[in-house]
Design a protein around this motif. Sequence first.
Motif, short mmCIF file in Angstrom:
data_model
loop_
_atom_site.label_atom_id
_atom_site.label_comp_id
_atom_site.label_asym_id
_atom_site.label_seq_id
_atom_site.Cartn_x
_atom_site.Cartn_y
_atom_site.Cartn_z
N PRO A 11 0.81 -1.22 0.00
CA PRO A 11 0.00 0.00 0.00
C PRO A 11 0.84 1.27 0.00
CG PRO A 11 0.03 -0.95 2.17
CD PRO A 11 0.74 -1.92 1.27
N SER A 12 2.09 1.15 0.40
CA SER A 12 2.97 2.30 0.44
C SER A 12 4.37 1.85 0.02
CB SER A 12 3.02 2.88 1.86
OG SER A 12 3.93 3.94 1.93
N PRO A 13 4.94 2.45 -1.03
CA PRO A 13 6.24 1.98 -1.51
C PRO A 13 7.39 2.25 -0.54
CG PRO A 13 5.51 3.88 -2.77
CD PRO A 13 4.39 3.52 -1.84
N VAL A 14 7.21 3.19 0.38
CA VAL A 14 8.22 3.46 1.41
C VAL A 14 7.54 3.67 2.75
CG1 VAL A 14 9.93 4.47 -0.15
CG2 VAL A 14 8.27 5.93 0.96
N MET A 15 8.27 3.36 3.83
CA MET A 15 7.74 3.55 5.18
C MET A 15 8.86 4.01 6.10
SD MET A 15 5.39 0.24 5.84
CE MET A 15 3.66 0.55 5.80
N VAL A 98 -13.96 -6.80 -20.32
CA VAL A 98 -14.55 -6.16 -21.49
C VAL A 98 -13.75 -4.92 -21.87
CG1 VAL A 98 -16.62 -4.99 -22.37
CG2 VAL A 98 -16.83 -7.01 -20.91
N ASP A 99 -13.34 -4.17 -20.88
CA ASP A 99 -12.60 -2.93 -21.12
C ASP A 99 -11.75 -2.62 -19.90
OD1 ASP A 99 -11.83 -0.55 -22.45
OD2 ASP A 99 -13.39 0.59 -21.42
N ARG A 100 -10.57 -2.08 -20.14
CA ARG A 100 -9.71 -1.66 -19.03
C ARG A 100 -8.81 -0.53 -19.48
NH1 ARG A 100 -5.76 -6.92 -18.68
NH2 ARG A 100 -4.96 -6.73 -20.77
N ARG A 101 -8.49 0.33 -18.52
CA ARG A 101 -7.59 1.44 -18.78
C ARG A 101 -6.77 1.66 -17.51
NH1 ARG A 101 -10.85 4.77 -21.08
NH2 ARG A 101 -11.79 5.57 -19.19
N ALA A 102 -5.47 1.63 -17.67
CA ALA A 102 -4.59 1.83 -16.53
C ALA A 102 -4.65 3.28 -16.06
CB ALA A 102 -3.15 1.47 -16.91
N ALA A 103 -4.61 3.47 -14.77
CA ALA A 103 -4.57 4.82 -14.21
C ALA A 103 -3.17 5.38 -14.41
CB ALA A 103 -4.94 4.79 -12.73
N ARG A 104 -3.07 6.62 -14.73
CA ARG A 104 -1.79 7.29 -14.94
C ARG A 104 -1.52 8.27 -13.80
NH1 ARG A 104 -0.10 3.65 -18.07
NH2 ARG A 104 -1.07 3.50 -20.10
N LEU A 107 0.54 6.74 -7.53
CA LEU A 107 1.65 6.17 -6.77
C LEU A 107 1.59 4.65 -6.78
CD1 LEU A 107 4.07 6.73 -4.95
CD2 LEU A 107 2.50 6.81 -3.02
N ILE A 108 0.39 4.11 -6.65
CA ILE A 108 0.21 2.67 -6.62
C ILE A 108 -0.54 2.25 -7.88
CG2 ILE A 108 -0.85 0.76 -5.34
CD1 ILE A 108 -0.48 2.54 -2.82
N PRO A 109 0.02 1.31 -8.66
CA PRO A 109 -0.63 0.91 -9.91
C PRO A 109 -2.07 0.44 -9.69
CG PRO A 109 1.56 -0.04 -9.76
CD PRO A 109 1.26 0.58 -8.42
#
Length: 119
Positions: A11-15, A98-104, A107-109
């Motif tokens: 959930p967080s890339p750094v801590m 059916v359809d997908r679009r990656a968020a741009r 921070l977290i994919p």
Amino acid sequence: MIAEGLRVTVPSPVMLRSVAADTEVGGVRVRAGDRVVIATISAARALGSFDPDRPHPPDVRQLWFGAGPHFCLGMPLAHAEIRAVLDAVLDCAPLSVVDRRAARRVLIPCYERLVVRRG
């Protein structure tokens, strides 16, 4: 499989963490009480990419849930929520995307849009 999924998705890339005892990390001496930044995403993925057939080593068990006195009390709830969602999705199987679009610029994919169809 949930444990393996959580190993590669943090959930967080750094801590920030406090050092428990004087030691050395990567050739750098740290003392008890020092604050350190942990690259959680790198540590969690140190074993390699997602592999549901790999036995889950306890050394990297949901690293970002913490340990000892700082262990996250919400971990059982998080696991229960994941199981409930997976059960609901799997009850609708088979599903097709059916359809997908990656968020741009996140921070977290994740997906900005994900449409699935039952059947």
